[in-house]
Design an enzyme around this catalytic site. Structure first.
Site, mmCIF file in Angstrom:
data_model
loop_
_atom_site.group_PDB
_atom_site.id
_atom_site.type_symbol
_atom_site.label_atom_id
_atom_site.label_comp_id
_atom_site.label_asym_id
_atom_site.label_seq_id
_atom_site.Cartn_x
_atom_site.Cartn_y
_atom_site.Cartn_z
ATOM 1 N N GLY A 31 0.803 -1.219 0.000
ATOM 2 C CA GLY A 31 0.000 0.000 0.000
ATOM 3 C C GLY A 31 0.836 1.269 0.000
ATOM 4 N N HIS A 34 2.503 4.451 -5.092
ATOM 5 C CA HIS A 34 3.085 5.554 -5.862
ATOM 6 C C HIS A 34 3.243 5.086 -7.315
ATOM 7 C CE1 HIS A 34 6.702 3.155 -5.468
ATOM 8 N NE2 HIS A 34 6.611 3.233 -4.146
ATOM 9 N N HIS A 37 4.416 1.530 -8.072
ATOM 10 C CA HIS A 37 3.357 0.516 -8.049
ATOM 11 C C HIS A 37 2.464 0.679 -9.288
ATOM 12 C CE1 HIS A 37 4.115 1.132 -3.599
ATOM 13 N NE2 HIS A 37 4.300 -0.156 -3.714
ATOM 14 N N GLY A 147 8.618 -5.001 -8.661
ATOM 15 C CA GLY A 147 9.500 -3.927 -9.113
ATOM 16 C C GLY A 147 10.971 -4.307 -8.974
ATOM 17 N N ARG A 187 8.633 4.790 1.579
ATOM 18 C CA ARG A 187 9.419 5.281 2.724
ATOM 19 C C ARG A 187 9.988 6.677 2.486
ATOM 20 N NH1 ARG A 187 10.681 -0.546 3.417
ATOM 21 N NH2 ARG A 187 9.895 -1.099 5.475
#
Ligand code: PAF
Length: 280
Positions: A31, A34, A37, A147, A187
Site C-alpha cells: 500500500g 506511488h 506501483h 519492481g 518510505r
C-alpha cells in the site's frame, strides 16, 4: 473495482474470472501506492484480463526494531489510484485473516537471501516468501508483477517459483524515479526537506557506479570504493551496504564478468533507503 478483505471473497471473484477464461494478474503491495506501483498495475492491466492488487502491510517481514507501526497507510487514496489504472479487485486483509491463531508454516530460502538486505534484515525474506506464497495460493495468478527496485526480492521470488514448481510467470518492472533521480518509495515520505535533498546521494552514487563500469572498470572494489567515497561526502548519509553481486545467486563477486547487480542500502537520518542497477 471491488475491495475485499477475506480469502473467500478473493477466491469467489477469481473463480468467476477464470470461468470466463480470463487470465489473472497479481500485483502484491504493502500500500501507500506511488507511480512505481502504478507501473506494475499498468503492466498487469496490459498483460492480463483480471488484475488483483493486494494491499497488506505484512508484519512477518518486519524485524522487531523496524517500521511496522509507522509504515504509511491510506486505503482510500490507494483504492482511487488502483481504480484509475483499471484494477479489478483489491485484496486488503487484516493480519488475522492472513495469520490465524496457531499459524506455524513458513517458506524460507538459503543462498539468495544471505547477502544484501538479507544480512541487514534477517527475518525479512522469510516473511516475504511466506506471504507471497500465501498470496499466490489465494489468488492463483497466471502472472505476478514485482519492481526491480527490490532487485533481491525479485530474484528471490523468481527463484522460489522455480524451486517450488509454481506455475506463475514473474514479471519484473523497471525502477520508477522522481524527476531528480530518487527512486520512488513509500518510505520517501519519512524524509524531512533536508533529508529529501540528501537522499539524492543514492541515485547519484548508482549513476557513478554504472558509469564507472560502462567506462570499462571490471574490478568490483574500485567501483564500490568510488561510490562509498561519494556517499560518505553526504553528512546525513550512513552506508548499510554498497555491493556488487552475481545477478542470479546474489553472492558477492570481485570481477564484473557476468550479469551483475550493483545494490546499495543507505540510511538518510533514520530512514533506510535502497537503490540498484543491473551491470551487464
Ligand atoms: O515489495 C513489497 O511491497 C512486499 O515485500 C511484498 C512483495 C508486497 C510482500 O509483502
Amino acid at each position: 473495482m471491488k475491495i475485499v478483505s477475506t480469502v473467500a471473497e478473493v477466491r469467489k471473484y477469481v473463480k468467476e474470472a477464470k470461468k470466463q477464461d480470463k487470465t489473472v494478474g497479481l500485483v502484491p503491495t504493502m500500500g501507500y501506492l506511488h507511480e512505481g506501483h502504478g507501473s506494475l498495475i499498468t503492466k498487469a492491466r496490459e498483460t492480463t484480463d483480471f488484475v488483483v492488487v493486494s494491499i497488506f502491510v505484512n508484519p512477518m517481514q518486519f524485524g522487531p526494531t523496524e517500521d511496522l507501526e509507522s509504515y504509511p497507510r491510506d486505503l482510500d487514496k490507494d483504492a482511487a489510484f488502483c481504480e484509475s489504472l483499471g484494477a479489478d479487485l483489491i485484496f486488503h486483509p487484516e493480519p488475522s485473516e492472513m495469520y490465524h491463531e496457531g499459524f506455524s508454516s513458513f517458506v524460507d530460502m538459503t543462498v539468495l537471501t544471505e547477502e544484501l538486505c538479507g544480512l541487514s534484515r534477517p527475518v525479512h525474506f522469510r516473511g516475504v516468501c511466506t506471504v507471497v506464497n500465501k498470496l499466490f495460493n489465494i489468488v492463483t495468478p497466471d502472472y505476478a508483477f514485482f519492481g526491480q527496485k527490490d532487485a533481491q526480492q525479485l530474484a528471490v521470488i523468481k527463484h522460489m517459483v522455480d524451486d517450488l514448481n509454481m506455475d506463475i510467470k514473474i514479471v519484473g518492472c523497471p525502477i520508477v524515479r522522481e524527476e531528480d533521480g530518487l527512486a520512488k518509495s513509500s518510505r520517501n515520505t519519512y524524509l524531512s526537506a533536508d533529508e529529501r535533498k540528501a537522499a539524492l546521494i543514492l541515485s547519484k552514487s548508482i549513476k557513478l557506479g554504472n558509469e564507472t563500469f560502462a567506462a570499462g572498470e571490471k574490478n568490483a572494489k574500485v567501483i564500490i570504493d568510488k561510490m562509498t567515497e561519494l556517499i560518505n561526502s553526504e553528512p546525513l548519509a550512513k552506508i548499510d551496504y554498497v555491493k556488487i553481486v552475481d545477478r542470479l545467486t546474489m553472492q558477492q563477486i570481485e570481477t564484473v564478468d557476468r550479469p551483475a547487480l550493483l545494490a546499495i542500502a543507505v540510511y538518510i537520518g533514520k530512514t533506510r533507503l535502497i537503490d540498484n542497477c543491473y551491470l551487464d
